[in-house]
Motif scaffolding. Structure first.
Motif, PDB file in Angstrom:
ATOM      1  N   PRO A  21      11.990  -1.847   4.035  1.00  0.00           N
ATOM      2  CA  PRO A  21      13.162  -2.561   3.509  1.00  0.00           C
ATOM      3  C   PRO A  21      12.871  -4.024   3.218  1.00  0.00           C
ATOM      4  O   PRO A  21      13.367  -4.578   2.238  1.00  0.00           O
ATOM      5  CB  PRO A  21      14.224  -2.418   4.602  1.00  0.00           C
ATOM      6  N   GLY A  22      12.065  -4.646   4.043  1.00  0.00           N
ATOM      7  CA  GLY A  22      11.722  -6.052   3.817  1.00  0.00           C
ATOM      8  C   GLY A  22      10.948  -6.246   2.532  1.00  0.00           C
ATOM      9  O   GLY A  22      11.188  -7.194   1.779  1.00  0.00           O
ATOM     10  N   LEU A  23      10.020  -5.363   2.273  1.00  0.00           N
ATOM     11  CA  LEU A  23       9.236  -5.448   1.042  1.00  0.00           C
ATOM     12  C   LEU A  23      10.116  -5.217  -0.186  1.00  0.00           C
ATOM     13  O   LEU A  23       9.961  -5.895  -1.202  1.00  0.00           O
ATOM     14  CB  LEU A  23       8.079  -4.448   1.080  1.00  0.00           C
ATOM     15  N   LEU A  74      -0.080  -5.827  10.532  1.00  0.00           N
ATOM     16  CA  LEU A  74       0.238  -5.005   9.365  1.00  0.00           C
ATOM     17  C   LEU A  74      -1.011  -4.293   8.860  1.00  0.00           C
ATOM     18  O   LEU A  74      -2.124  -4.807   8.967  1.00  0.00           O
ATOM     19  CB  LEU A  74       0.825  -5.871   8.250  1.00  0.00           C
ATOM     20  N   ALA A  75      -0.799  -3.132   8.284  1.00  0.00           N
ATOM     21  CA  ALA A  75      -1.892  -2.375   7.689  1.00  0.00           C
ATOM     22  C   ALA A  75      -2.348  -3.070   6.405  1.00  0.00           C
ATOM     23  O   ALA A  75      -1.602  -3.844   5.794  1.00  0.00           O
ATOM     24  CB  ALA A  75      -1.429  -0.955   7.370  1.00  0.00           C
ATOM     25  N   LEU A  79      -0.207  -5.447   3.635  1.00  0.00           N
ATOM     26  CA  LEU A  79      -0.590  -6.803   3.244  1.00  0.00           C
ATOM     27  C   LEU A  79      -0.879  -6.883   1.751  1.00  0.00           C
ATOM     28  O   LEU A  79      -0.511  -7.859   1.094  1.00  0.00           O
ATOM     29  CB  LEU A  79      -1.809  -7.267   4.035  1.00  0.00           C
ATOM     30  N   ALA A  80      -1.521  -5.856   1.215  1.00  0.00           N
ATOM     31  CA  ALA A  80      -1.827  -5.835  -0.221  1.00  0.00           C
ATOM     32  C   ALA A  80      -0.541  -5.796  -1.050  1.00  0.00           C
ATOM     33  O   ALA A  80      -0.463  -6.449  -2.100  1.00  0.00           O
ATOM     34  CB  ALA A  80      -2.717  -4.648  -0.555  1.00  0.00           C
ATOM     35  N   ALA A  81       0.453  -5.049  -0.587  1.00  0.00           N
ATOM     36  CA  ALA A  81       1.726  -4.974  -1.311  1.00  0.00           C
ATOM     37  C   ALA A  81       2.423  -6.328  -1.336  1.00  0.00           C
ATOM     38  O   ALA A  81       2.978  -6.732  -2.353  1.00  0.00           O
ATOM     39  CB  ALA A  81       2.634  -3.919  -0.673  1.00  0.00           C
ATOM     40  N   ILE A  82       2.355  -7.057  -0.220  1.00  0.00           N
ATOM     41  CA  ILE A  82       2.944  -8.398  -0.173  1.00  0.00           C
ATOM     42  C   ILE A  82       2.141  -9.344  -1.065  1.00  0.00           C
ATOM     43  O   ILE A  82       2.688 -10.112  -1.832  1.00  0.00           O
ATOM     44  CB  ILE A  82       3.018  -8.908   1.272  1.00  0.00           C
ATOM     45  N   ALA A  83       0.812  -9.276  -0.980  1.00  0.00           N
ATOM     46  CA  ALA A  83      -0.045 -10.144  -1.790  1.00  0.00           C
ATOM     47  C   ALA A  83       0.146  -9.887  -3.283  1.00  0.00           C
ATOM     48  O   ALA A  83       0.052 -10.807  -4.092  1.00  0.00           O
ATOM     49  CB  ALA A  83      -1.498  -9.945  -1.403  1.00  0.00           C
ATOM     50  N   ALA A  84       0.452  -8.642  -3.654  1.00  0.00           N
ATOM     51  CA  ALA A  84       0.658  -8.300  -5.058  1.00  0.00           C
ATOM     52  C   ALA A  84       1.880  -9.029  -5.648  1.00  0.00           C
ATOM     53  O   ALA A  84       1.977  -9.173  -6.862  1.00  0.00           O
ATOM     54  CB  ALA A  84       0.832  -6.790  -5.216  1.00  0.00           C
TER      55      ALA A  84
END
Length: 90
Positions: A21-23, A74-75, A79-84
């Motif tokens: 939900p946060g993402l 975090l997996a 982290l990659a999804a946030i960085a994207a």
């Protein structure tokens, strides 16, 4: 643009329930406000959850603060999804 997340994604490990939900809320924020605009700590971001009649409010400012503090837990894909989203702290 409003994202709709599957309610089943809010079941699972703590980091899974915490991240999905946060993402979704962060994605909405970045699409609307841009990655460079800071999210106020008290910001609540409504997200649509499949199967819920009303939007669910994610405390996005708190989520960001907590996620930044716990990012080592975090997996890599989380982290990659946030960085994207081009946020500088991911």
């Amino acid at each position: 643009m409003s994202l709709v997340i599957d309610a089943s994604s809010m079941i699972g490990s703590y980091t899974e329930r915490f991240t999905v939900p946060g993402l979704a809320a962060l994605t909405q924020w970045v699409e609307r406000e841009g990655a460079d605009r800071a999210v106020p700590r008290g910001r609540g971001e409504p997200i649509a959850v499949d199967g819920e009649a009303q939007p669910v409010i994610v405390k996005l400012g708190v989520w960001i603060s907590n996620t930044r503090a716990r990012r080592e837990k975090l997996a890599a894909d989380q982290l990659a999804a946030i960085a994207a989203l081009d946020v500088d702290w991911a």
